[in-house]
Motif scaffolding. Structure first.
Motif, PDB file in Angstrom:
ATOM      1  N   ILE A  40      -0.291   3.240   4.380  1.00 22.24           N
ATOM      2  CA  ILE A  40      -0.230   4.694   4.553  1.00 22.24           C
ATOM      3  C   ILE A  40       0.387   5.355   3.318  1.00 22.24           C
ATOM      4  O   ILE A  40      -0.117   6.358   2.802  1.00 22.24           O
ATOM      5  CB  ILE A  40       0.576   5.057   5.827  1.00 22.24           C
ATOM      6  N   GLN A  41       1.463   4.732   2.841  1.00 25.32           N
ATOM      7  CA  GLN A  41       2.133   5.249   1.642  1.00 25.32           C
ATOM      8  C   GLN A  41       1.155   5.306   0.458  1.00 25.32           C
ATOM      9  O   GLN A  41       1.078   6.300  -0.262  1.00 25.32           O
ATOM     10  CB  GLN A  41       3.266   4.274   1.327  1.00 25.32           C
ATOM     11  N   LEU A  42       0.366   4.227   0.297  1.00 31.90           N
ATOM     12  CA  LEU A  42      -0.596   4.184  -0.810  1.00 31.90           C
ATOM     13  C   LEU A  42      -1.719   5.204  -0.620  1.00 31.90           C
ATOM     14  O   LEU A  42      -2.122   5.882  -1.564  1.00 31.90           O
ATOM     15  CB  LEU A  42      -1.192   2.780  -0.927  1.00 31.90           C
ATOM     16  N   LEU A  43      -2.218   5.295   0.602  1.00 31.62           N
ATOM     17  CA  LEU A  43      -3.298   6.249   0.869  1.00 31.62           C
ATOM     18  C   LEU A  43      -2.844   7.654   0.498  1.00 31.62           C
ATOM     19  O   LEU A  43      -3.570   8.415  -0.145  1.00 31.62           O
ATOM     20  CB  LEU A  43      -3.704   6.207   2.343  1.00 31.62           C
ATOM     21  N   GLN A  44      -1.630   7.986   0.923  1.00 32.34           N
ATOM     22  CA  GLN A  44      -1.137   9.332   0.628  1.00 32.34           C
ATOM     23  C   GLN A  44      -0.935   9.526  -0.871  1.00 32.34           C
ATOM     24  O   GLN A  44      -1.198  10.593  -1.406  1.00 32.34           O
ATOM     25  CB  GLN A  44       0.159   9.591   1.393  1.00 32.34           C
ATOM     26  N   ARG A  45      -0.506   8.450  -1.532  1.00 30.50           N
ATOM     27  CA  ARG A  45      -0.274   8.580  -2.975  1.00 30.50           C
ATOM     28  C   ARG A  45      -1.571   8.858  -3.736  1.00 30.50           C
ATOM     29  O   ARG A  45      -1.551   9.552  -4.748  1.00 30.50           O
ATOM     30  CB  ARG A  45       0.397   7.303  -3.513  1.00 30.50           C
ATOM     31  N   VAL A  46      -2.684   8.304  -3.259  1.00 34.97           N
ATOM     32  CA  VAL A  46      -3.943   8.531  -3.982  1.00 34.97           C
ATOM     33  C   VAL A  46      -4.701   9.734  -3.428  1.00 34.97           C
ATOM     34  O   VAL A  46      -5.865   9.955  -3.759  1.00 34.97           O
ATOM     35  CB  VAL A  46      -4.873   7.293  -3.982  1.00 34.97           C
TER      36      VAL A  46
END
Lengths: 360, 279
Positions: free
Chosen positions: B150-156
């Motif tokens: 989730i953290q990565l998805l939001q970051r991209v």
């Protein structure tokens, strides 16, 4: 004599989408398409993928197949409505008076026939020319597109040619019968920049020489700017802006055109964030919901409440029907020269080049 | 979530070094391509190429199709072994390292491809696509996977609700972001982008370029940016290499190559770009 070669009027096109639960729905893919092209002129048709560029090209040639169909409008070619013609009449036109080049040359070329067979066939399908003369004309056409040793190329099969050579052959075939209109659908997108430049220059020169009008479909604004006289910018199945290519690209009046130009990295300070258009191109809406507000409004920085409610009028309607009826000649002359935009808040430019939107 | 894990390597050596690497395709069998009339394929794909990439640097690699730039990218990633020449990662030959260090060195280099559709397993949801590798390699525990993704998805720039979607449920631009998130999930130090934005429309391309710029600044990533689009390469790169027929014909700081190209091939490339007069 001032009538345009091609006149597309109020063209609406839908694609039927099957829905298991909701029932079939018609999606509005082209809406109120309206443009014209004079003999020998070059029109750039630009926009992002999914905005209806290829659909437009295919519609003109009568190449749309179910589930796509035209529901309204006229396509006048030399004064004749192509939509009223039967298949035999269209076959007579295609490849002769109207020709098309596709992005993938293998759409045009038959992989199991030699180039000479295919080129002679393309000529003899329309003109009773002896084989020898047809062959000579084919060789000339190849040479005009910068292919070395055309006699050798004629004896080869498509797989023996590189991608750039194949596309040159496909273009040579399209131009064989000196068509009045050539529609080129992203013919250089898959090619390298150096090859692209040569082909663009050759096609431009040949069209000028033969007096062929050209519609060049592309997503590349810079390429079109180097080639076309006029430009139509499409968004979500509509023409949102059109006019002389330099005027539109130097002082675009539609926020979408402005956004497209600004999003390209060329001319920006390297390493700095690029101005971006938020969001994505929307999917075509069901016909029942089409026309509710401007399609670009959700992505537009200048959108007002009005943009969400009523769709701006198509550019052509600004020059009203009365104008056309009373002064057909002046209408076409002015229409060709002016920049038109489908927007409630078109951009205006001050003397120093700064932009702002007109708020009515 | 920074790429600082391996900073204890020697600082002096460049992050990646290729020394006179060459690779020839189809040469190892007994069949000579020349004998069946395909002599144009008989040249090496990559011919004696050397390059260095410092930590935090972005190197652009431009050239036309068939010039060998993707092959060079795969050699740089360690996916292809060169016929001759050496690939050094932080000054060391990865194949001489112990197994654990080899694995880490592989994770340190991640690739982003042009065809995001082909690069993502169509049967996996985002959570598995992005979260599988970091769990397998012990970077995170399986129980942390969902939060990590989730953290990565939001970051991209994707939404947390996208975590249960399959690749075909994303648009082209979103899939490009998904590919970037997957690469970042194993905390790489070098991203090799092989035509990563070539298939995108200009408005979406700008979004993805901006994302790469901000990620590079945030994580101190190095990049090898392979593209035929000279404008995109110019926008992203500190230095640029121009490749032609398997060889590097010109290299230098981006602005000097673009302003004062020395090699005739570079000049012809630059002259061929259609230009938009800007106000």
């Amino acid at each position: 004599m001032n009538a345009p070669l091609l006149q597309v009027e109020q063209l609406d096109c839908v694609v039927r989408q099957a829905g298991v639960l909701t029932g079939d729905a018609d999606l509005a893919v082209l809406q109120q398409l309206d443009f014209s092209l004079q003999r020998g002129r070059i029109l750039g048709l630009v926009g992002e993928s999914g905005c209806g560029k290829s659909m437009t090209g295919n519609a003109i040639l009568g190449l749309l197949e179910p589930p796509a169909r035209i529901v309204r409008g006229r396509i006048l070619f030399d004064g004749v409505d192509l939509l009223q013609q039967d298949e035999a009449a269209l076959r007579g036109l295609r490849g002769d008076r109207i020709a098309m080049v596709f992005q993938d040359p293998m759409m045009t070329l038959n992989p199991v026939l030699r180039i000479d067979t295919q080129m002679i066939e393309a000529i003899q399908a329309h003109h009773p020319l002896p084989r020898k003369q047809a062959l000579a004309r084919a060789a000339t056409a190849l040479a005009q597109l910068g292919l070395h040793d055309p006699q050798q190329r004629l004896r080869e099969y498509p797989h023996q040619l590189s991608g750039g050579m194949r596309q040159r052959v496909a273009i040579a075939i399209a131009l064989l019968n000196q068509p009045a209109l050539l529609i080129a659908d992203e013919p250089t997108t898959a090619l390298d920049v150096t090859t692209q430049r040569q082909i663009v220059q050759q096609v431009q020169a040949l069209c000028r020489e033969q007096g062929s009008a050209l519609i060049w479909i592309s997503h590349d604004l810079a390429l079109v700017s180097s080639l076309a006289d006029e430009i139509c910018v499409m968004y979500a199945g509509r023409i949102v802006e059109r006019g002389p290519v330099q005027a539109v690209l130097q002082q675009p009046r539609h926020p979408y055109t402005r956004g497209l130009i600004d999003a390209a990295p060329a001319g920006h300070v390297p390493g700095q964030p690029l101005p971006q258009i938020p969001g994505n191109v929307p999917l075509p809406p069901p016909l029942s919901q089409a026309g509710r507000g401007c399609a670009f409004a959700p992505r537009c920085g200048y959108a007002s409440a009005r943009c969400g409610e009523t769709e701006p009028a198509p550019p052509e309607q600004a020059v009203s029907a009365t104008h056309r009826a009373t002064h057909p000649a002046t209408h076409h002359a002015t229409h060709r020269a002016t920049q038109r935009v489908r927007c409630h808040h078109p951009l205006v430019y001050s003397a120093d080049g700064a932009t702002e939107a007109i708020t009515p | 979530m920074t790429a600082a894990a391996n900073q204890n390597h020697s600082i002096s050596a460049p992050l990646l070094q290729l020394q006179e690497v060459s690779l020839r395709y189809g040469d190892k069998s007994k069949i000579s391509f020349k004998s069946i009339g395909y002599d144009k394929y008989s040249g090496p794909a990559v011919d004696q190429v050397s390059l260095q990439l410092a930590a935090g640097e972005t190197l652009g690699l431009v050239g036309e199709s068939g010039c060998g730039k993707s092959t060079l990218g795969r050699i740089a990633a360690g996916l292809l072994l060169p016929d001759s020449g050496q690939r050094l990662w932080c000054g060391e030959d990865v194949r001489q390292l112990d197994a654990a260090a080899q694995r880490r060195a592989r994770l340190d280099v991640q690739l982003i491809f042009q065809n995001s559709h082909a690069a993502l397993n169509p049967r996996l949801r985002s959570e598995q696509l992005i979260g599988e590798a970091p769990v397998v390699h012990g970077l995170i525990r399986a129980s942390e996977r969902r939060d990590w993704v989730i953290q990565l998805l939001q970051r991209v720039g994707l939404d947390a609700s996208h975590i249960d979607r399959y690749p075909h449920q994303f648009s082209g631009g979103q899939r490009a972001r998904l590919g970037i998130a997957r690469a970042l999930a194993v905390q790489p130090r070098l991203l090799i982008c092989d035509e990563a934005v070539a298939a995108l429309d200009v408005s979406v391309q700008a979004q993805v370029i901006n994302l790469l710029l901000s990620l590079r600044a945030e994580f101190g990533l190095s990049m090898l940016f392979i593209s035929h689009d000279l404008d995109v390469v110019r926008h992203l790169s500190d230095r640029v290499l121009v490749m032609h027929a398997g060889q590097i014909v010109e290299s230098g700081a981006t602005e000097s190559v673009y302003h004062q190209p020395q090699h005739a091939y570079t000049r012809s490339l630059l002259e061929s770009i259609p230009r938009l007069a800007r106000i």
